[in-house]
Design a protein around this motif. Structure first.
Motif, PDB file in Angstrom:
ATOM      1  N   SER A 171      -9.747   8.183  -2.301  1.00 44.19           N
ATOM      2  CA  SER A 171      -9.789   9.650  -2.362  1.00 44.19           C
ATOM      3  C   SER A 171     -10.922  10.236  -1.523  1.00 44.19           C
ATOM      4  O   SER A 171     -11.436  11.320  -1.830  1.00 44.19           O
ATOM      5  CB  SER A 171      -9.960  10.093  -3.830  1.00 44.19           C
ATOM      6  N   VAL A 172     -11.333   9.543  -0.486  1.00 51.62           N
ATOM      7  CA  VAL A 172     -12.424  10.022   0.364  1.00 51.62           C
ATOM      8  C   VAL A 172     -11.956  11.227   1.180  1.00 51.62           C
ATOM      9  O   VAL A 172     -10.883  11.206   1.793  1.00 51.62           O
ATOM     10  CB  VAL A 172     -12.911   8.895   1.308  1.00 51.62           C
ATOM     11  N   SER A 173     -12.772  12.255   1.152  1.00 56.91           N
ATOM     12  CA  SER A 173     -12.418  13.475   1.879  1.00 56.91           C
ATOM     13  C   SER A 173     -12.330  13.213   3.384  1.00 56.91           C
ATOM     14  O   SER A 173     -13.218  12.595   3.980  1.00 56.91           O
ATOM     15  CB  SER A 173     -13.479  14.554   1.601  1.00 56.91           C
ATOM     16  N   GLY A 174     -11.268  13.672   3.985  1.00 55.63           N
ATOM     17  CA  GLY A 174     -11.091  13.534   5.420  1.00 55.63           C
ATOM     18  C   GLY A 174     -10.481  12.223   5.869  1.00 55.63           C
ATOM     19  O   GLY A 174     -10.221  12.032   7.067  1.00 55.63           O
ATOM     20  N   ALA A 175     -10.231  11.317   4.929  1.00 54.53           N
ATOM     21  CA  ALA A 175      -9.666  10.006   5.294  1.00 54.53           C
ATOM     22  C   ALA A 175      -8.216  10.148   5.734  1.00 54.53           C
ATOM     23  O   ALA A 175      -7.455  10.952   5.184  1.00 54.53           O
ATOM     24  CB  ALA A 175      -9.769   9.062   4.114  1.00 54.53           C
ATOM     25  N   LYS A 176      -7.850   9.341   6.721  1.00 53.71           N
ATOM     26  CA  LYS A 176      -6.475   9.322   7.226  1.00 53.71           C
ATOM     27  C   LYS A 176      -5.929   7.898   7.167  1.00 53.71           C
ATOM     28  O   LYS A 176      -6.673   6.925   7.244  1.00 53.71           O
ATOM     29  CB  LYS A 176      -6.434   9.814   8.672  1.00 53.71           C
ATOM     30  N   ASN A 177      -4.610   7.817   7.048  1.00 53.76           N
ATOM     31  CA  ASN A 177      -3.919   6.517   7.033  1.00 53.76           C
ATOM     32  C   ASN A 177      -4.464   5.576   5.954  1.00 53.76           C
ATOM     33  O   ASN A 177      -4.662   4.384   6.182  1.00 53.76           O
ATOM     34  CB  ASN A 177      -4.040   5.836   8.402  1.00 53.76           C
ATOM     35  N   THR A 178      -4.696   6.113   4.783  1.00 54.83           N
ATOM     36  CA  THR A 178      -5.241   5.312   3.684  1.00 54.83           C
ATOM     37  C   THR A 178      -4.204   4.313   3.170  1.00 54.83           C
ATOM     38  O   THR A 178      -3.050   4.675   2.912  1.00 54.83           O
ATOM     39  CB  THR A 178      -5.684   6.219   2.517  1.00 54.83           C
ATOM     40  N   LYS A 179      -4.631   3.071   3.038  1.00 50.24           N
ATOM     41  CA  LYS A 179      -3.770   2.010   2.516  1.00 50.24           C
ATOM     42  C   LYS A 179      -4.553   1.183   1.497  1.00 50.24           C
ATOM     43  O   LYS A 179      -5.752   0.956   1.659  1.00 50.24           O
ATOM     44  CB  LYS A 179      -3.282   1.099   3.650  1.00 50.24           C
ATOM     45  N   ALA A 180      -3.856   0.737   0.462  1.00 46.58           N
ATOM     46  CA  ALA A 180      -4.488  -0.112  -0.554  1.00 46.58           C
ATOM     47  C   ALA A 180      -3.577  -1.300  -0.843  1.00 46.58           C
ATOM     48  O   ALA A 180      -2.363  -1.156  -0.897  1.00 46.58           O
ATOM     49  CB  ALA A 180      -4.738   0.677  -1.837  1.00 46.58           C
ATOM     50  N   GLU A 181      -4.205  -2.453  -1.036  1.00 44.56           N
ATOM     51  CA  GLU A 181      -3.426  -3.651  -1.333  1.00 44.56           C
ATOM     52  C   GLU A 181      -4.250  -4.586  -2.220  1.00 44.56           C
ATOM     53  O   GLU A 181      -5.479  -4.635  -2.114  1.00 44.56           O
ATOM     54  CB  GLU A 181      -3.031  -4.378  -0.053  1.00 44.56           C
ATOM     55  N   PRO A 182      -3.586  -5.331  -3.111  1.00 46.34           N
ATOM     56  CA  PRO A 182      -4.316  -6.285  -3.951  1.00 46.34           C
ATOM     57  C   PRO A 182      -4.800  -7.466  -3.114  1.00 46.34           C
ATOM     58  O   PRO A 182      -4.183  -7.832  -2.113  1.00 46.34           O
ATOM     59  CB  PRO A 182      -3.277  -6.716  -4.986  1.00 46.34           C
ATOM     60  N   LEU A 183      -5.912  -8.041  -3.544  1.00 44.29           N
ATOM     61  CA  LEU A 183      -6.477  -9.198  -2.850  1.00 44.29           C
ATOM     62  C   LEU A 183      -6.554 -10.364  -3.830  1.00 44.29           C
ATOM     63  O   LEU A 183      -7.288 -10.310  -4.816  1.00 44.29           O
ATOM     64  CB  LEU A 183      -7.872  -8.866  -2.317  1.00 44.29           C
ATOM     65  N   ALA A 184      -5.783 -11.398  -3.577  1.00 46.54           N
ATOM     66  CA  ALA A 184      -5.758 -12.559  -4.474  1.00 46.54           C
ATOM     67  C   ALA A 184      -6.931 -13.493  -4.181  1.00 46.54           C
ATOM     68  O   ALA A 184      -7.476 -13.517  -3.076  1.00 46.54           O
ATOM     69  CB  ALA A 184      -4.441 -13.310  -4.304  1.00 46.54           C
TER      70      ALA A 184
END
Length: 306
Positions: A171-184
């Motif tokens: 939720s960082v202000s101004g961030a673009k193309n945000t992606k999240a993925e789990p890391l095993a």
């Protein structure tokens, strides 16, 4: 009938009535007395029961109070009682890969209790003059939670904070193309968040890895930028490096608490050499204010060194 006879009969009738009255009065008194006895017995019994009930009630209340006190729930002590030296959580080789011009000596963050919260940062600026510069910034934050009655177990508190860190990174202000993925394979649970952030110094590629390991939350921030017109680094390359570094930090946390061998150490040593502290009393919760936005800190460092 003669007058004398009538007089004697009248006297005899009067005497019989008097005797009946006497007998009736005595019987009434006997009946009244007999009825009074059960009433007195009943009243005495009620009084006795009331006194006994009052005593039993007070004793029962006291017993219940003592039982409640003795049955107060206890909170299981947190698994980890120590944190590693934050500036020695990564190997020299990893630091050379991530911050090639920053050296292996990091800048330790301010903390009043390094056994509960600690951080360290490194920055690298490869200055090529008019041809531009490559900037890298790396930060490791560690936060350990203790168990307490109000907050619950250290593990539960850490899990709550872990979720918050992941959400904040997304939720960082101004961030673009945000992606999240789990890391095993990194702690009990880990998430990688990546995004682009345009600053006046250049286009930053930000990677944040948040890992949960028992009652400790590890947050690793790594970003890079091409400054003064230099080429922007590839996000995939930075992400791969950040994942590797986060695994080392988690291993260092475990090692500091007597589990396995530490993979990360700024001077090539083993963080397991630091004896783990005995588990603290489960009464105080570790808290720490959120750090600056990674890209903001990186920008400040870039400006200071450019």
């Amino acid at each position: 009938m003669s007058e004398g006879t009538m007089q004697r009969r009248a006297q005899r009738d009067d005497q019989q009535r008097a005797e009946r009255a006497t007998r009736t009065g005595g019987l009434n008194r006997v009946v009244a007395a007999a009825l009074a006895v059960p009433v007195m017995v009943l009243a005495a019994a009620c009084s006795s029961d009331s006194d006994s009930g009052s005593g039993d009630g007070a004793q029962g209340a006291a017993t219940a109070s003592e039982g409640a006190a003795s049955a107060a729930p206890t909170v299981q002590a947190a698994a980890y009682a120590a944190l590693p030296d934050s500036c020695r959580t990564l190997s020299k080789k990893t630091l050379k890969d991530l911050v090639p011009k920053g050296g292996t000596s990091g800048k330790e963050g301010t903390s009043s209790d390094t056994a509960a919260r600690a951080s360290c940062s490194w920055s690298s600026l490869d200055n090529n003059g008019v041809d531009g510069s490559q900037f890298r910034w790396l930060n490791v934050s560690l936060l350990r939670f203790e168990s307490d009655q109000a907050g619950g177990t250290g593990e539960a508190q850490a899990r709550t904070y872990y979720a918050k860190q992941v959400k904040d990174a997304q939720s960082v202000s101004g961030a673009k193309n945000t992606k999240a993925e789990p890391l095993a394979g990194t702690g009990d649970e880990a998430t990688v968040v990546r995004y682009d952030l345009k600053k006046k110094e250049g286009a930053f590629k930000q990677q944040t890895v948040v890992a949960l390991v028992e009652n400790v939350v590890v947050t690793l921030d790594y970003n890079g930028a091409g400054l003064a017109g230099d080429e922007t680094p590839k996000a995939d390359t930075l992400t791969t490096a950040a994942k590797k570094a986060a695994k080392e930090v988690v291993a260092s946390v475990r090692s500091a608490n007597g589990e396995g061998a530490g993979d990360g150490s700024g001077d090539g040593g083993d963080t397991a050499s630091k004896s783990p502290a005995p588990s603290a009393s489960p009464s105080k919760t570790s808290t720490a204010a959120p750090s600056k936005t990674p890209a903001e800190s990186a920008s400040q460092s870039a400006v200071a060194k450019s």
